[in-house]
Design a protein around this motif. Structure first.
Motif, mmCIF file in Angstrom:
data_model
loop_
_atom_site.group_PDB
_atom_site.id
_atom_site.type_symbol
_atom_site.label_atom_id
_atom_site.label_comp_id
_atom_site.label_asym_id
_atom_site.label_seq_id
_atom_site.Cartn_x
_atom_site.Cartn_y
_atom_site.Cartn_z
ATOM 1 N N LEU A 294 0.844 -1.185 0.000
ATOM 2 C CA LEU A 294 0.000 0.000 0.000
ATOM 3 C C LEU A 294 0.882 1.238 0.000
ATOM 4 C CD1 LEU A 294 -3.101 0.677 0.265
ATOM 5 C CD2 LEU A 294 -2.543 1.338 2.614
ATOM 6 N N PRO A 295 0.655 2.183 -0.903
ATOM 7 C CA PRO A 295 1.479 3.394 -0.912
ATOM 8 C C PRO A 295 1.229 4.241 0.323
ATOM 9 C CG PRO A 295 -0.354 3.596 -2.451
ATOM 10 C CD PRO A 295 -0.348 2.175 -1.978
ATOM 11 N N LEU A 296 2.225 5.005 0.706
ATOM 12 C CA LEU A 296 2.058 5.963 1.790
ATOM 13 C C LEU A 296 0.949 6.942 1.420
ATOM 14 C CD1 LEU A 296 5.823 6.705 2.535
ATOM 15 C CD2 LEU A 296 4.281 5.292 3.904
ATOM 16 N N ASP A 297 0.268 7.473 2.423
ATOM 17 C CA ASP A 297 -0.933 8.265 2.170
ATOM 18 C C ASP A 297 -0.630 9.713 1.762
ATOM 19 O OD1 ASP A 297 -3.772 8.094 2.039
ATOM 20 O OD2 ASP A 297 -3.896 9.388 3.814
ATOM 21 N N PHE A 298 0.338 9.862 0.881
ATOM 22 C CA PHE A 298 0.624 11.150 0.254
ATOM 23 C C PHE A 298 -0.037 11.148 -1.126
ATOM 24 C CE2 PHE A 298 3.960 10.567 3.330
ATOM 25 C CZ PHE A 298 4.168 11.845 3.860
ATOM 26 N N PRO A 299 -0.672 12.225 -1.543
ATOM 27 C CA PRO A 299 -1.358 12.231 -2.836
ATOM 28 C C PRO A 299 -0.490 11.766 -4.002
ATOM 29 C CG PRO A 299 -1.967 14.176 -1.596
ATOM 30 C CD PRO A 299 -0.892 13.489 -0.802
ATOM 31 N N ALA A 300 0.781 12.180 -4.027
ATOM 32 C CA ALA A 300 1.657 11.806 -5.138
ATOM 33 C C ALA A 300 1.853 10.300 -5.218
ATOM 34 C CB ALA A 300 3.009 12.500 -4.990
ATOM 35 N N CYS A 301 1.830 9.611 -4.072
ATOM 36 C CA CYS A 301 2.008 8.147 -4.047
ATOM 37 C C CYS A 301 0.676 7.439 -4.300
ATOM 38 C CB CYS A 301 2.587 7.714 -2.698
ATOM 39 S SG CYS A 301 4.156 8.499 -2.254
ATOM 40 N N VAL A 302 -0.343 7.882 -3.596
ATOM 41 C CA VAL A 302 -1.650 7.226 -3.653
ATOM 42 C C VAL A 302 -2.296 7.344 -5.027
ATOM 43 C CG1 VAL A 302 -4.024 7.456 -2.843
ATOM 44 C CG2 VAL A 302 -2.160 7.349 -1.188
ATOM 45 N N ASN A 303 -2.299 8.563 -5.575
ATOM 46 C CA ASN A 303 -3.027 8.796 -6.831
ATOM 47 C C ASN A 303 -2.489 7.936 -7.964
ATOM 48 O OD1 ASN A 303 -4.383 10.658 -5.336
ATOM 49 N ND2 ASN A 303 -3.571 12.461 -6.370
ATOM 50 N N LYS A 304 -1.169 7.779 -7.997
ATOM 51 C CA LYS A 304 -0.541 6.998 -9.059
ATOM 52 C C LYS A 304 -1.036 5.555 -9.052
ATOM 53 C CE LYS A 304 3.845 7.554 -9.106
ATOM 54 N NZ LYS A 304 5.310 7.403 -8.822
ATOM 55 N N VAL A 305 -1.122 4.966 -7.867
ATOM 56 C CA VAL A 305 -1.520 3.557 -7.762
ATOM 57 C C VAL A 305 -3.019 3.396 -8.015
ATOM 58 C CG1 VAL A 305 -1.620 1.568 -6.218
ATOM 59 C CG2 VAL A 305 0.387 3.047 -6.203
ATOM 60 N N VAL A 306 -3.831 4.251 -7.409
ATOM 61 C CA VAL A 306 -5.279 4.163 -7.608
ATOM 62 C C VAL A 306 -5.635 4.360 -9.076
ATOM 63 C CG1 VAL A 306 -7.506 5.231 -7.075
ATOM 64 C CG2 VAL A 306 -5.835 4.867 -5.250
ATOM 65 N N ASP A 307 -4.989 5.326 -9.729
ATOM 66 C CA ASP A 307 -5.286 5.590 -11.138
ATOM 67 C C ASP A 307 -4.872 4.434 -12.041
ATOM 68 O OD1 ASP A 307 -6.196 8.000 -10.253
ATOM 69 O OD2 ASP A 307 -4.548 9.203 -11.050
ATOM 70 N N ALA A 308 -3.839 3.703 -11.628
ATOM 71 C CA ALA A 308 -3.393 2.560 -12.427
ATOM 72 C C ALA A 308 -4.325 1.359 -12.248
ATOM 73 C CB ALA A 308 -1.971 2.174 -12.046
ATOM 74 N N ILE A 309 -4.749 1.107 -11.025
ATOM 75 C CA ILE A 309 -5.581 -0.075 -10.750
ATOM 76 C C ILE A 309 -7.053 0.191 -11.061
ATOM 77 C CG2 ILE A 309 -6.383 -1.641 -8.933
ATOM 78 C CD1 ILE A 309 -3.676 -1.295 -7.573
ATOM 79 N N ARG A 310 -7.545 1.359 -10.715
ATOM 80 C CA ARG A 310 -8.948 1.715 -10.924
ATOM 81 C C ARG A 310 -9.882 0.595 -10.471
ATOM 82 N NH1 ARG A 310 -9.003 2.007 -16.488
ATOM 83 N NH2 ARG A 310 -11.183 2.674 -16.482
ATOM 84 N N PRO A 311 -9.870 0.305 -9.167
ATOM 85 C CA PRO A 311 -10.683 -0.811 -8.668
ATOM 86 C C PRO A 311 -12.170 -0.481 -8.678
ATOM 87 C CG PRO A 311 -9.742 0.394 -6.835
ATOM 88 C CD PRO A 311 -9.141 0.988 -8.084
ATOM 89 N N ASP A 312 -12.979 -1.496 -8.781
ATOM 90 C CA ASP A 312 -14.424 -1.340 -8.644
ATOM 91 C C ASP A 312 -14.831 -1.407 -7.177
ATOM 92 O OD1 ASP A 312 -15.231 -1.394 -11.562
ATOM 93 O OD2 ASP A 312 -14.074 -3.256 -11.396
ATOM 94 N N LEU A 313 -14.091 -2.209 -6.404
ATOM 95 C CA LEU A 313 -14.363 -2.364 -4.974
ATOM 96 C C LEU A 313 -13.034 -2.308 -4.235
ATOM 97 C CD1 LEU A 313 -16.157 -3.282 -2.489
ATOM 98 C CD2 LEU A 313 -15.595 -5.632 -3.156
ATOM 99 N N PHE A 314 -13.009 -1.548 -3.151
ATOM 100 C CA PHE A 314 -11.823 -1.498 -2.289
ATOM 101 C C PHE A 314 -12.252 -1.858 -0.880
ATOM 102 C CE2 PHE A 314 -8.897 0.609 0.636
ATOM 103 C CZ PHE A 314 -7.687 0.156 0.154
ATOM 104 N N VAL A 315 -11.534 -2.811 -0.267
ATOM 105 C CA VAL A 315 -11.899 -3.311 1.067
ATOM 106 C C VAL A 315 -10.712 -3.180 2.008
ATOM 107 C CG1 VAL A 315 -12.763 -5.265 2.395
ATOM 108 C CG2 VAL A 315 -13.504 -4.956 0.029
ATOM 109 N N LEU A 316 -10.925 -2.481 3.117
ATOM 110 C CA LEU A 316 -9.926 -2.362 4.180
ATOM 111 C C LEU A 316 -10.220 -3.404 5.242
ATOM 112 C CD1 LEU A 316 -10.153 1.502 4.493
ATOM 113 C CD2 LEU A 316 -8.013 0.321 3.989
ATOM 114 N N MET A 317 -9.242 -4.217 5.590
ATOM 115 C CA MET A 317 -9.422 -5.185 6.663
ATOM 116 C C MET A 317 -9.114 -4.533 8.009
ATOM 117 S SD MET A 317 -10.535 -7.959 5.352
ATOM 118 C CE MET A 317 -10.313 -9.167 6.685
ATOM 119 N N GLU A 318 -10.010 -4.759 8.963
ATOM 120 C CA GLU A 318 -9.942 -4.199 10.304
ATOM 121 C C GLU A 318 -10.070 -2.681 10.223
ATOM 122 O OE1 GLU A 318 -7.366 -6.204 13.044
ATOM 123 O OE2 GLU A 318 -7.942 -8.154 12.226
#
Length: 441
Positions: free
Chosen positions: A112-136
């Motif tokens: 999981l990328p660190l919660d900085f926009p520059a890290c997060v946006n790149k991964v989310v934009d590449a995967i473009r998930p339909d469903l995201f699930v956080l455990m716990e």
């Protein structure tokens, strides 16, 4: 606190602190090197999200315990949605290793990328998930914000709000309330967890109690060939009396060693197997034994080098991923993280083998499992080395009666299996509702 304020704090205070803390460990100790690129937003080599079919289901399990709990959920989701692609992220390297082993259904594994926009946006934009699930309970504002922007439905599964974290979450309701309000489904482990997350700002109509999937994981993964393999590696015959101390933390290892020294006076052939929560603490256990004048331990890692136990009474498991199998040979088990204020470690795993489980008073993270085992007579709370030694002695002296109690505990645990199915069905329904009328690509 809004997202802008959060990001100002993240970049001006948290970011520099992380650099000061982690860089020396990466450069001089070699820690975190495997996960560094992924945490900065780089996808693993060979992982090409564009090739994945839809729907794309992205699950996040921060570390080992969450990865274990996720396994049965993913398997059930695959049964319900066989054409879906499964992506699993973890926050730790040990969690990644566990996920790779216990979730073979995954089409992609990443950090999981660190919660900085520059890290997060790149991964989310590449995967473009339909469903995201956080455990716990892993709540990352920038990650959740970007996922919503990209149209993903977001769920929390196996949700748990510990006694230690709840006051902090409640104080920061202004930050977490909007985050929870942006989530589509919150599946909690217990009624208490459901009440707590509602008090933190979650919409009550999206909160459901589905139970703890760790019950499913523990009872569903018992490898019945494990005992034979462990006995062969550690040279234990079937009559050997064995005390296993699992997931021990600093401060508990010393208690276990003191209790064992007392026990060995009455049970000279008793074997002690210590499985530290963090294998890098092995040397501190060795040093504590040396300080007590004890004979050297057999290190599990030496087996591959051709070394054997050769009668040594203390074994230290200095390899990750073996604890569950080690429990198979135990006559009695102590589970750590409970004599120190860590909330306890997974007592379901030894219970799945039908073992009597001893633990300390700090069991907030496994409150339900503790109560079940105590009610069944298969769980016993202790507070120090003297009590640990006394309870182990009682069990060893009447082993058949206690074996029956251990099996009773396993039977009671089995009654609570089913959370993974309930969780998967609700997640599948959530996704189906969102995907109706949305063309695939």
């Amino acid at each position: 606190m809004n997202l802008l304020a959060y990001n100002v704090l993240l970049h001006t205070i948290v970011g520099p602190f992380l650099a000061i803390y982690y860089l020396p460990r990466i450069l001089f100790r070699g820690k975190y090197r495997r996960s560094l690129a992924g945490k900065l937003g780089r996808l693993p080599e060979g992982f090409v999200p564009e090739r994945l079919t839809r729907p794309r289901l992205w699950f996040h399990a921060v570390s080992v315990g969450e990865a274990v709990a996720l396994g049965p959920v993913v398997r059930r989701m695959k049964e319900l949605m066989p054409g879906a692609s499964i992506i699993v992220s973890t926050g730790t390297e040990t969690g990644q290793d566990k996920a790779q082993y216990s979730i073979p259904e995954a089409d992609g594994l990443l950090y999981l990328p660190l919660d900085f926009p520059a890290c997060v946006n790149k991964v989310v934009d590449a995967i473009r998930p339909d469903l995201f699930v956080l455990m716990e309970t892993e709540l990352w504002p920038n990650l959740i914000h970007r996922l919503k922007e990209r149209g993903a439905v977001i769920a929390l599964a196996n949700g748990r709000i510990s006694d230690r974290s709840f006051p902090r979450y409640r104080r920061l309701r202004r930050l977490f309330g909007p985050i929870l309000g942006g989530m589509d489904l919150l599946l909690m482990g217990s009624e208490l967890d459901a009440v707590r997350i509602t008090e933190m700002g979650a919409p009550s109509d999206r909160v459901h109690v589905t139970g703890n999937t760790k019950f499913d994981a523990a009872l569903g993964q018992v490898p019945y060939d494990a005992e034979k393999q462990v006995r062969e590696v550690l040279d234990l015959d079937s009559s050997a009396q064995v005390l296993v101390a699992g997931s021990t933390h600093p401060g508990e290892n010393e208690v276990v060693l003191d209790a064992y020294r007392e026990l060995s006076k009455r049970f000279p052939e008793l074997i002690l197997i210590v499985v530290p929560r963090h294998v890098e603490k092995t040397e501190t256990i060795v040093a504590a034994m040396r300080h007590r004048g004890m004979e050297p331990a057999f290190l599990r890692s030496r087996y591959e080098e051709g070394e054997r136990r050769n009668g040594r009474k203390v074994v230290i498991i200095d390899r990750t991923g073996e604890l569950f199998r080690i429990y198979s040979v135990a006559s009695v088990v102590f589970v750590g993280g409970s004599l120190v204020p860590h909330g306890g470690q997974n007592i379901l795993e030894p219970a799945a083998w039908g073992k009597i489980v001893l633990f300390g008073p700090s069991m907030e993270d496994f409150r339900e499992a503790r109560d079940i085992l105590v009610s069944a007579g298969a769980g016993i709370q202790i507070s120090d080395a003297q009590q640990l030694a006394a309870q182990v002695a009682r069990i060893l002296e009447a082993s058949q009666r206690w074996d029956d109690q251990g099996q009773r505990g396993r039977t009671e645990i089995l009654k609570h299996v089913g959370s993974a199915d309930r969780t998967a069905r609700l997640l599948a329904d959530l996704l189906a509702a969102r995907l109706r009328g949305i063309p695939s690509d």
